[in-house]
Design a protein around this motif. Structure first.
Motif, PDB file in Angstrom:
ATOM      1  N   GLY A 141      11.197  -5.318  10.128  1.00 21.94           N
ATOM      2  CA  GLY A 141      11.357  -4.392  11.245  1.00 21.94           C
ATOM      3  C   GLY A 141      10.653  -3.058  11.075  1.00 21.94           C
ATOM      4  O   GLY A 141      10.653  -2.238  11.998  1.00 21.94           O
ATOM      5  N   ALA A 142      10.047  -2.811   9.929  1.00 20.86           N
ATOM      6  CA  ALA A 142       9.342  -1.539   9.718  1.00 20.86           C
ATOM      7  C   ALA A 142       8.079  -1.513  10.574  1.00 20.86           C
ATOM      8  O   ALA A 142       7.301  -2.461  10.577  1.00 20.86           O
ATOM      9  N   ALA A 143       7.888  -0.431  11.291  1.00 20.08           N
ATOM     10  CA  ALA A 143       6.714  -0.297  12.147  1.00 20.08           C
ATOM     11  C   ALA A 143       5.472   0.112  11.355  1.00 20.08           C
ATOM     12  O   ALA A 143       4.357  -0.078  11.815  1.00 20.08           O
ATOM     13  N   TYR A 144       5.666   0.689  10.169  1.00 22.42           N
ATOM     14  CA  TYR A 144       4.552   1.175   9.368  1.00 22.42           C
ATOM     15  C   TYR A 144       4.708   0.738   7.917  1.00 22.42           C
ATOM     16  O   TYR A 144       5.813   0.607   7.411  1.00 22.42           O
ATOM     17  N   LYS A 145       3.579   0.577   7.242  1.00 23.85           N
ATOM     18  CA  LYS A 145       3.602   0.227   5.825  1.00 23.85           C
ATOM     19  C   LYS A 145       4.057   1.411   4.978  1.00 23.85           C
ATOM     20  O   LYS A 145       4.612   1.236   3.905  1.00 23.85           O
ATOM     21  N   ARG A 146       3.772   2.617   5.471  1.00 25.95           N
ATOM     22  CA  ARG A 146       4.099   3.817   4.716  1.00 25.95           C
ATOM     23  C   ARG A 146       4.250   4.982   5.684  1.00 25.95           C
ATOM     24  O   ARG A 146       3.516   5.095   6.639  1.00 25.95           O
ATOM     25  N   ILE A 147       5.211   5.833   5.393  1.00 23.82           N
ATOM     26  CA  ILE A 147       5.407   7.065   6.141  1.00 23.82           C
ATOM     27  C   ILE A 147       5.395   8.206   5.131  1.00 23.82           C
ATOM     28  O   ILE A 147       6.036   8.119   4.082  1.00 23.82           O
ATOM     29  N   VAL A 148       4.652   9.249   5.448  1.00 22.64           N
ATOM     30  CA  VAL A 148       4.658  10.461   4.633  1.00 22.64           C
ATOM     31  C   VAL A 148       5.125  11.586   5.541  1.00 22.64           C
ATOM     32  O   VAL A 148       4.542  11.813   6.594  1.00 22.64           O
ATOM     33  N   TYR A 149       6.199  12.254   5.146  1.00 23.46           N
ATOM     34  CA  TYR A 149       6.649  13.381   5.952  1.00 23.46           C
ATOM     35  C   TYR A 149       6.593  14.647   5.120  1.00 23.46           C
ATOM     36  O   TYR A 149       6.818  14.638   3.908  1.00 23.46           O
ATOM     37  N   LEU A 150       6.222  15.725   5.802  1.00 19.86           N
ATOM     38  CA  LEU A 150       6.056  17.011   5.143  1.00 19.86           C
ATOM     39  C   LEU A 150       6.649  18.098   6.024  1.00 19.86           C
ATOM     40  O   LEU A 150       6.468  18.077   7.244  1.00 19.86           O
ATOM     41  N   ILE A 151       7.317  19.035   5.406  1.00 16.28           N
ATOM     42  CA  ILE A 151       7.891  20.171   6.126  1.00 16.28           C
ATOM     43  C   ILE A 151       7.382  21.443   5.474  1.00 16.28           C
ATOM     44  O   ILE A 151       7.554  21.635   4.264  1.00 16.28           O
ATOM     45  N   ASN A 152       6.746  22.290   6.267  1.00 13.98           N
ATOM     46  CA  ASN A 152       6.271  23.585   5.799  1.00 13.98           C
ATOM     47  C   ASN A 152       7.242  24.635   6.314  1.00 13.98           C
ATOM     48  O   ASN A 152       7.288  24.913   7.510  1.00 13.98           O
TER      49      ASN A 152
END
Length: 104
Positions: A33-44
């Protein structure tokens, strides 16, 4: 909870970390069910543009999440100011922004 523990990895840790940037990856490769192989999230959290180099992400074909690219995106600065350099693994983040990059 065990799936998250196994698939969530924090970037920007250790003695050389940038204290105003929170960054992590979530591995969706092979997950049902994952839509992406990888997710990278960043918060500045800072009031100025920040950069973060994550050598583990070098060579990845990461692109901005489609939500950031939509005409009605809540923060248009992300679509014009957030960048990922595939060669170096360097992310550029607009001031006070939350950014998501994905690998299809």
């Amino acid at each position: 909870a065990d799936d998250i523990k196994a698939r969530l990895k924090f970037l920007n840790t250790g003695s050389g970390q940038n204290p105003v940037v929170l960054a992590a990856t979530l591995d969706g490769n092979g997950y049902p069910g994952a839509a992406y192989k990888r997710i990278v999230y960043l918060i500045n959290a800072d009031k100025t543009t920040q950069t973060l180099t994550a050598p583990s992400e070098a060579g990845q074909a990461l692109e901005l999440h489609p939500v950031h690219q939509a005409a009605g995106a809540a923060d248009q600065r992300v679509s014009t100011g957030a960048r990922f350099d595939r060669v170096t693994g360097r992310f550029t983040l607009p001031a006070r922004s939350a950014v998501v990059f994905v690998l299809r």
